[in-house]
Design a protein around this motif. Structure first.
Motif, PDB file in Angstrom:
ATOM      1  N   PRO A   1      25.759  -0.342  34.704  1.00  0.00           N
ATOM      2  CA  PRO A   1      25.681   1.097  34.430  1.00  0.00           C
ATOM      3  C   PRO A   1      26.520   1.562  33.235  1.00  0.00           C
ATOM      4  O   PRO A   1      26.041   2.347  32.416  1.00  0.00           O
ATOM      5  CB  PRO A   1      26.164   1.727  35.740  1.00  0.00           C
ATOM      6  N   TYR A   2      27.745   1.056  33.104  1.00  0.00           N
ATOM      7  CA  TYR A   2      28.595   1.520  31.999  1.00  0.00           C
ATOM      8  C   TYR A   2      27.933   1.243  30.634  1.00  0.00           C
ATOM      9  O   TYR A   2      27.876   2.120  29.767  1.00  0.00           O
ATOM     10  CB  TYR A   2      29.969   0.834  32.067  1.00  0.00           C
ATOM     11  N   PHE A   3      27.406   0.023  30.477  1.00  0.00           N
ATOM     12  CA  PHE A   3      26.807  -0.334  29.182  1.00  0.00           C
ATOM     13  C   PHE A   3      25.422   0.300  29.029  1.00  0.00           C
ATOM     14  O   PHE A   3      25.030   0.697  27.937  1.00  0.00           O
ATOM     15  CB  PHE A   3      26.755  -1.852  29.017  1.00  0.00           C
ATOM     16  N   ARG A   4      24.681   0.371  30.158  1.00  0.00           N
ATOM     17  CA  ARG A   4      23.379   1.032  30.111  1.00  0.00           C
ATOM     18  C   ARG A   4      23.560   2.463  29.576  1.00  0.00           C
ATOM     19  O   ARG A   4      22.845   2.900  28.674  1.00  0.00           O
ATOM     20  CB  ARG A   4      22.787   1.069  31.529  1.00  0.00           C
ATOM     21  N   ASP A   5      24.565   3.157  30.118  1.00  0.00           N
ATOM     22  CA  ASP A   5      24.775   4.550  29.712  1.00  0.00           C
ATOM     23  C   ASP A   5      25.317   4.635  28.286  1.00  0.00           C
ATOM     24  O   ASP A   5      24.978   5.557  27.541  1.00  0.00           O
ATOM     25  CB  ASP A   5      25.734   5.247  30.688  1.00  0.00           C
ATOM     26  N   ALA A   6      26.174   3.682  27.924  1.00  0.00           N
ATOM     27  CA  ALA A   6      26.734   3.700  26.559  1.00  0.00           C
ATOM     28  C   ALA A   6      25.600   3.562  25.543  1.00  0.00           C
ATOM     29  O   ALA A   6      25.574   4.263  24.523  1.00  0.00           O
ATOM     30  CB  ALA A   6      27.747   2.569  26.392  1.00  0.00           C
ATOM     31  N   ILE A   7      24.663   2.689  25.822  1.00  0.00           N
ATOM     32  CA  ILE A   7      23.549   2.527  24.873  1.00  0.00           C
ATOM     33  C   ILE A   7      22.632   3.743  24.930  1.00  0.00           C
ATOM     34  O   ILE A   7      22.178   4.239  23.893  1.00  0.00           O
ATOM     35  CB  ILE A   7      22.782   1.216  25.127  1.00  0.00           C
ATOM     36  N   ALA A   8      22.406   4.246  26.133  1.00  0.00           N
ATOM     37  CA  ALA A   8      21.519   5.416  26.244  1.00  0.00           C
ATOM     38  C   ALA A   8      22.063   6.560  25.390  1.00  0.00           C
ATOM     39  O   ALA A   8      21.304   7.261  24.715  1.00  0.00           O
ATOM     40  CB  ALA A   8      21.399   5.839  27.704  1.00  0.00           C
ATOM     41  N   SER A   9      23.385   6.710  25.363  1.00  0.00           N
ATOM     42  CA  SER A   9      23.923   7.860  24.629  1.00  0.00           C
ATOM     43  C   SER A   9      24.111   7.583  23.135  1.00  0.00           C
ATOM     44  O   SER A   9      24.353   8.504  22.374  1.00  0.00           O
ATOM     45  CB  SER A   9      25.236   8.326  25.265  1.00  0.00           C
ATOM     46  N   THR A  10      24.007   6.331  22.726  1.00  0.00           N
ATOM     47  CA  THR A  10      24.184   6.048  21.287  1.00  0.00           C
ATOM     48  C   THR A  10      22.873   5.652  20.619  1.00  0.00           C
ATOM     49  O   THR A  10      22.816   5.539  19.390  1.00  0.00           O
ATOM     50  CB  THR A  10      25.186   4.881  21.069  1.00  0.00           C
ATOM     51  N   GLN A  11      21.818   5.450  21.394  1.00  0.00           N
ATOM     52  CA  GLN A  11      20.637   4.822  20.789  1.00  0.00           C
ATOM     53  C   GLN A  11      19.942   5.679  19.735  1.00  0.00           C
ATOM     54  O   GLN A  11      19.398   5.135  18.776  1.00  0.00           O
ATOM     55  CB  GLN A  11      19.652   4.356  21.850  1.00  0.00           C
ATOM     56  N   ASP A  12      19.975   7.001  19.874  1.00  0.00           N
ATOM     57  CA  ASP A  12      19.305   7.811  18.852  1.00  0.00           C
ATOM     58  C   ASP A  12      19.993   7.596  17.505  1.00  0.00           C
ATOM     59  O   ASP A  12      19.342   7.454  16.466  1.00  0.00           O
ATOM     60  CB  ASP A  12      19.319   9.297  19.239  1.00  0.00           C
ATOM     61  N   ALA A  13      21.317   7.592  17.539  1.00  0.00           N
ATOM     62  CA  ALA A  13      22.081   7.363  16.312  1.00  0.00           C
ATOM     63  C   ALA A  13      21.782   5.969  15.750  1.00  0.00           C
ATOM     64  O   ALA A  13      21.588   5.791  14.535  1.00  0.00           O
ATOM     65  CB  ALA A  13      23.573   7.492  16.603  1.00  0.00           C
ATOM     66  N   TRP A  14      21.724   5.005  16.641  1.00  0.00           N
ATOM     67  CA  TRP A  14      21.451   3.602  16.267  1.00  0.00           C
ATOM     68  C   TRP A  14      20.105   3.536  15.514  1.00  0.00           C
ATOM     69  O   TRP A  14      19.990   2.928  14.456  1.00  0.00           O
ATOM     70  CB  TRP A  14      21.379   2.825  17.569  1.00  0.00           C
ATOM     71  N   ARG A  15      19.110   4.214  16.075  1.00  0.00           N
ATOM     72  CA  ARG A  15      17.775   4.206  15.443  1.00  0.00           C
ATOM     73  C   ARG A  15      17.800   4.931  14.098  1.00  0.00           C
ATOM     74  O   ARG A  15      17.193   4.483  13.129  1.00  0.00           O
ATOM     75  CB  ARG A  15      16.745   4.861  16.387  1.00  0.00           C
ATOM     76  N   ARG A  16      18.542   6.054  14.028  1.00  0.00           N
ATOM     77  CA  ARG A  16      18.610   6.786  12.753  1.00  0.00           C
ATOM     78  C   ARG A  16      19.240   5.922  11.663  1.00  0.00           C
ATOM     79  O   ARG A  16      18.774   5.886  10.525  1.00  0.00           O
ATOM     80  CB  ARG A  16      19.448   8.067  12.919  1.00  0.00           C
ATOM     81  N   VAL A  17      20.305   5.218  12.040  1.00  0.00           N
ATOM     82  CA  VAL A  17      21.022   4.388  11.058  1.00  0.00           C
ATOM     83  C   VAL A  17      20.091   3.311  10.495  1.00  0.00           C
ATOM     84  O   VAL A  17      20.044   3.081   9.284  1.00  0.00           O
ATOM     85  CB  VAL A  17      22.260   3.736  11.720  1.00  0.00           C
TER      86      VAL A  17
END
Ligand code: 6PG
Length: 476
Positions: A391-407
């Motif tokens: 859960p900790y990493f699942r949520d960390a990626i969920a909250s950063t993925q839009d930025a990751w895709r933009r980059v």
């Protein structure tokens, strides 16, 4: 008498010997080029209970039994040469320890050969570079477990400590210690490559200089990304060249070297069928960097994108790159841990991944705040399939993925290569897909080679006579 010997007095050997002595152990020191022994005694002899040896005979005579000898020589043939040089003087039960970055299958071979001679062998990873060796490395010992008991007090005492816990634990039999160190190094390669991509992206998309970037990395080091590598990135970027006054990083040749551990981690993953894309992209990125002459020609020949899209807002791109770095790093570690789990299953090592995360929290090159989270995850639940599912990493990626895709979008538009960022995202997107286009891969294989496929609705294997009568036939 000494309780342990260090053989091989290059930087790592010297510093480990000094670390052992500082912790109160009597240490014999030996090097085949014996002038190094004398130089060591002149320079550091007063620091602790050192006994110099000039021959293997001297050395064995100085050691408590069973003799414990830590070899710190270059990986490869020098390890075999050192074993051949020392072993004839040893007695049954004596313990040889290889603390270099040896290939794990060499360690298996050496362990068996020494066992046949009545000697015991430990292959141990030691991480932390020069400073770690002196002040407290992370230590990953594998091989003969009883032999490990004989050196455990020393190795745990000289290792780094985090919250009172030593960064040293028995890893497993055979080549397990060196295997885990190899994966550590693979992750180190991925971490370094991700940092380099973040640096490159911000340099070219925002026209920032090394000193601006140093401040950004230093800021990042206060959050989730806090780690040794981010900290030293900030220091490397801040350094000015004395000769030219320019940032030193700007006058360093852009060809990355490698000694093989990252490549081995990738090769082993290929053998195991585990996709460690971030590590492997990092290895390939070093290989591509080394093709300098080819790149110089291509730079004058190949055409990049026109324009490159709307200029990103500097502050938001910096934040986005931080998120992309964090998300990609989670993927790289998840892959490395998967690789260790697969190797453990394959070799019957029973690797304790939680304990490995725990001893990587301090001393080693990849030490990071983030490893506390991995340690906690393994402590909270056993049988983790993939860290991405925690859960900790699942949520960390969920909250950063839009930025990751933009980059990655910005990088692609501008023609800035980000192989580790983008392959990590591709892995994430593929891993979370229930259905991948491998159905078509199977169809094509069956068409040209009658390689057969399985159906979603019926058990068994099938072949279709695609180019003949179009009939599907079950295959036994
Ligand atoms: C460590 C490092 C170290 C390794 C170097 C160089 O854990 O202290 O992993 O063991 O030798 O990082 O590796 P490359 O020369 O292959 O980059």
């Amino acid at each position: 008498m000494s309780v342990i010997a260090v053989v091989g007095l290059a930087t790592m050997g010297m510093n480990l010997a000094r670390n052992l002595a500082r912790n109160g152990f009597g240490v014999s020191i030996y090097n085949r080029t014996t002038s190094r022994v004398d130089d060591f005694m002149k320079q550091y002899g007063a620091e602790g209970a050192f006994t110099p040896a000039h021959t293997p005979q001297d050395l064995v005579a100085q050691l408590d039994k069973p003799r414990r000898i830590l070899m710190m020589v270059k990986a490869g043939p020098p390890v075999d040469e050192t074993i051949d040089h020392l072993a004839p003087h040893l007695e049954a039960g004596d313990i040889l320890i290889d603390g270099g970055n040896s290939y794990f299958l060499d360690t298996v071979r050496r362990g068996k050969a020494l066992e046949a001679r009545g000697l015991r062998f430990i292959g141990t990873g030691v991480s932390g570079g020069e400073e770690g060796a002196l002040l407290g490395p992370s230590i990953m010992p594998g091989g003969d477990r009883d032999a490990y008991q004989q050196v455990e007090p020393m190795l745990t005492m000289i290792s780094a400590h985090v919250d009172g816990d030593p960064c040293c634990t028995y890893i497993g039999p055979g080549g397990a210690g060196h295997y885990v160190k190899m994966v550590h190094n693979g992750i180190e390669y991925a971490d370094i490559q991700l940092i380099a991509e973040a640096y490159d992206l911000l340099t070219h998309a925002l026209n920032l200089g090394a000193e601006d970037l140093s401040r950004i990395f230093s800021e990042w080091n206060k959050g989730d990304l806090e780690s040794y590598l981010i900290q030293i990135t900030s220091e490397v970027l801040a350094k000015r060249d004395r000769a030219t006054g320019r940032p030193l990083v700007d006058v360093i040749v852009d060809e990355a070297e490698q000694k093989g551990t990252g490549k081995w981690a990738s090769q082993s993953a290929l053998d195991l069928g585990i996709p460690v894309t971030a590590i492997t992209e990092a290895v390939f990125a070093r290989s591509l960097s080394a093709l300098k002459a080819d790149r110089q020609l291509a730079a004058r020949t190949l055409i990049g994108p026109n324009g490159g899209g709307k200029a990103p807002a500097p502050a938001s791109l910096v934040d986005d790159v931080r998120s992309a770095l964090y998300a990609s790093k989670i993927v790289a570690y998840a892959q490395g841990f998967e690789e260790m789990q697969a190797a453990s299953n394959e070799n019957g090592w029973d690797l304790q991944l939680g304990a490995i995360a725990r001893i990587w929290r301090g001393g080693c090159i990849i030490r990071a705040r983030f490893l506390n989270r991995i340690t906690d995850a393994y402590a909270a639940e056993g049988g983790i399939k993939n860290l991405l599912l925690v859960p900790y990493f699942r949520d960390a990626i969920a909250s950063t993925q839009d930025a990751w895709r933009r980059v990655i979008g910005v990088a692609v538009e501008r023609g800035i290569p980000v192989p580790a960022f983008s392959s990590s995202l591709a892995y994430y997107d593929a891993y979370r897909r229930e259905r991948l286009p491998a159905n078509l891969v199977q169809g094509l294989r069956d068409y040209f080679g009658a390689h057969t496929y399985r159906r979603i609705d019926r058990a068994g294997s099938f072949h279709t006579r695609w180019a003949q009568d179009g009939e599907e036939v079950p295959v036994r």
